[in-house]
Design a protein around this motif. Structure first.
Motif, PDB file in Angstrom:
ATOM      1  N   ARG A  22       0.841  -1.193   0.000  1.00 54.94           N
ATOM      2  CA  ARG A  22       0.000   0.000   0.000  1.00 54.94           C
ATOM      3  C   ARG A  22       0.878   1.246   0.000  1.00 54.94           C
ATOM      4  O   ARG A  22       1.766   1.383   0.836  1.00 54.94           O
ATOM      5  N   ARG A  23       0.633   2.105  -0.922  1.00 59.37           N
ATOM      6  CA  ARG A  23       1.361   3.372  -0.988  1.00 59.37           C
ATOM      7  C   ARG A  23       0.666   4.391  -0.084  1.00 59.37           C
ATOM      8  O   ARG A  23      -0.547   4.534  -0.136  1.00 59.37           O
ATOM      9  N   ILE A  24       1.442   5.094   0.712  1.00 58.71           N
ATOM     10  CA  ILE A  24       0.921   6.055   1.663  1.00 58.71           C
ATOM     11  C   ILE A  24       0.930   7.440   1.008  1.00 58.71           C
ATOM     12  O   ILE A  24       1.914   7.839   0.377  1.00 58.71           O
ATOM     13  N   HIS A  25      -0.164   8.160   1.159  1.00 62.82           N
ATOM     14  CA  HIS A  25      -0.339   9.470   0.536  1.00 62.82           C
ATOM     15  C   HIS A  25       0.819  10.412   0.847  1.00 62.82           C
ATOM     16  O   HIS A  25       1.287  11.153  -0.011  1.00 62.82           O
ATOM     17  N   SER A  26       1.314  10.403   2.086  1.00 63.59           N
ATOM     18  CA  SER A  26       2.379  11.318   2.491  1.00 63.59           C
ATOM     19  C   SER A  26       3.764  10.839   2.067  1.00 63.59           C
ATOM     20  O   SER A  26       4.753  11.496   2.326  1.00 63.59           O
ATOM     21  N   GLY A  27       3.828   9.687   1.424  1.00 65.46           N
ATOM     22  CA  GLY A  27       5.099   9.124   0.985  1.00 65.46           C
ATOM     23  C   GLY A  27       5.372   7.795   1.648  1.00 65.46           C
ATOM     24  O   GLY A  27       4.903   7.513   2.737  1.00 65.46           O
ATOM     25  N   GLY A  28       6.092   6.963   0.973  1.00 62.77           N
ATOM     26  CA  GLY A  28       6.424   5.654   1.503  1.00 62.77           C
ATOM     27  C   GLY A  28       5.352   4.629   1.185  1.00 62.77           C
ATOM     28  O   GLY A  28       4.394   4.896   0.454  1.00 62.77           O
ATOM     29  N   GLN A  29       5.552   3.461   1.735  1.00 60.20           N
ATOM     30  CA  GLN A  29       4.611   2.367   1.517  1.00 60.20           C
ATOM     31  C   GLN A  29       4.644   1.437   2.714  1.00 60.20           C
ATOM     32  O   GLN A  29       5.555   1.501   3.537  1.00 60.20           O
ATOM     33  N   ILE A  30       3.655   0.603   2.793  1.00 61.96           N
ATOM     34  CA  ILE A  30       3.527  -0.333   3.902  1.00 61.96           C
ATOM     35  C   ILE A  30       2.875  -1.601   3.378  1.00 61.96           C
ATOM     36  O   ILE A  30       2.074  -1.562   2.449  1.00 61.96           O
ATOM     37  N   VAL A  31       3.231  -2.727   3.959  1.00 55.84           N
ATOM     38  CA  VAL A  31       2.575  -3.986   3.616  1.00 55.84           C
ATOM     39  C   VAL A  31       1.401  -4.145   4.572  1.00 55.84           C
ATOM     40  O   VAL A  31       1.571  -4.132   5.792  1.00 55.84           O
ATOM     41  N   HIS A  42     -10.854  -4.497  -0.543  1.00 63.32           N
ATOM     42  CA  HIS A  42      -9.774  -3.504  -0.496  1.00 63.32           C
ATOM     43  C   HIS A  42      -9.370  -3.056  -1.894  1.00 63.32           C
ATOM     44  O   HIS A  42      -8.245  -2.623  -2.117  1.00 63.32           O
ATOM     45  N   ARG A  43     -10.295  -3.162  -2.806  1.00 62.39           N
ATOM     46  CA  ARG A  43     -10.051  -2.801  -4.201  1.00 62.39           C
ATOM     47  C   ARG A  43      -9.524  -1.373  -4.344  1.00 62.39           C
ATOM     48  O   ARG A  43      -8.703  -1.103  -5.204  1.00 62.39           O
ATOM     49  N   ASN A  44      -9.976  -0.460  -3.502  1.00 62.81           N
ATOM     50  CA  ASN A  44      -9.564   0.939  -3.602  1.00 62.81           C
ATOM     51  C   ASN A  44      -8.583   1.352  -2.515  1.00 62.81           C
ATOM     52  O   ASN A  44      -8.399   2.538  -2.257  1.00 62.81           O
ATOM     53  N   ASP A  45      -7.970   0.387  -1.863  1.00 62.84           N
ATOM     54  CA  ASP A  45      -7.059   0.676  -0.753  1.00 62.84           C
ATOM     55  C   ASP A  45      -5.589   0.517  -1.128  1.00 62.84           C
ATOM     56  O   ASP A  45      -4.753   0.256  -0.276  1.00 62.84           O
ATOM     57  N   GLY A  46      -5.255   0.677  -2.390  1.00 56.26           N
ATOM     58  CA  GLY A  46      -3.855   0.544  -2.811  1.00 56.26           C
ATOM     59  C   GLY A  46      -3.013   1.748  -2.454  1.00 56.26           C
ATOM     60  O   GLY A  46      -1.791   1.675  -2.449  1.00 56.26           O
ATOM     61  N   SER A  47      -3.664   2.860  -2.136  1.00 56.09           N
ATOM     62  CA  SER A  47      -2.937   4.057  -1.722  1.00 56.09           C
ATOM     63  C   SER A  47      -3.878   4.903  -0.884  1.00 56.09           C
ATOM     64  O   SER A  47      -5.086   4.676  -0.855  1.00 56.09           O
ATOM     65  N   GLY A  48      -3.323   5.881  -0.209  1.00 50.86           N
ATOM     66  CA  GLY A  48      -4.152   6.797   0.561  1.00 50.86           C
ATOM     67  C   GLY A  48      -3.580   7.101   1.922  1.00 50.86           C
ATOM     68  O   GLY A  48      -2.413   6.842   2.211  1.00 50.86           O
ATOM     69  N   TYR A  49      -4.407   7.681   2.756  1.00 55.06           N
ATOM     70  CA  TYR A  49      -4.025   8.009   4.115  1.00 55.06           C
ATOM     71  C   TYR A  49      -4.137   6.751   4.972  1.00 55.06           C
ATOM     72  O   TYR A  49      -5.047   5.939   4.785  1.00 55.06           O
TER      73      TYR A  49
END
Length: 146
Positions: A22-31, A42-49
């Motif tokens: 998952r890409r984080i809106h403020s930068g970076g990513q997390i599993v 979670h179709r729309n949860d690939g990025s965001g806050y």
């Protein structure tokens, strides 16, 4: 890492925890990893806050035929529920699994703990017992009316 399903999963069809990058809106990513009981796509949860993420499992309510002045009799869902957790919420009621209960359409009782949900169930059960008494009185009234 397993990929997200394209269609909603059922609890019985989830064999391994679902994870995704998952890409984080403020930068970076997390599993991210779904809890075993989560059936959300979670179709729309690939990025965001971070705090936008929810895990959940929805349970349909009972549909009752209710009179509507504009449309006649329409099905109205009652007592729909969703087990939910907002893992990144700063509100401890939301960051722990809880139930959102829709007593009737568009009205929500949020963040019920197991004890609070049990109390609601007991109230509904007691009301159904009272409705059984009303039913018996109706049967008697109809028999006497003839």
């Amino acid at each position: 890492m397993t990929t997200l399903p394209l269609e909603p999963a059922t609890v019985s069809s989830v064999s391994a925890p679902r994870t995704w990058l998952r890409r984080i809106h403020s930068g970076g990513q997390i599993v991210e990893t779904c809890p075993d009981w989560c059936t959300d796509t979670h179709r729309n949860d690939g990025s965001g806050y971070l705090d936008d993420l929810q895990h959940g499992a929805a349970f349909d309510g009972l549909e009752l035929a209710v009179f509507d002045a504009e449309h006649g009799t329409v099905p109205m869902p009652v007592l729909a529920a969703r087990i939910n957790v907002d893992p990144y919420s700063s509100d401890s009621r939301r960051s722990t699994p809880h139930v959102h209960l829709e007593p009737f359409q568009d009205e929500v009782m949020e963040c019920l703990t197991p004890d609070e949900f049990a109390a609601v169930i007991a109230q509904v059960r007691a009301h159904c017992d009272r409705m059984d008494e009303i039913h018996a009185q109706l049967v008697k009234a109809r028999a006497e009316y003839r």
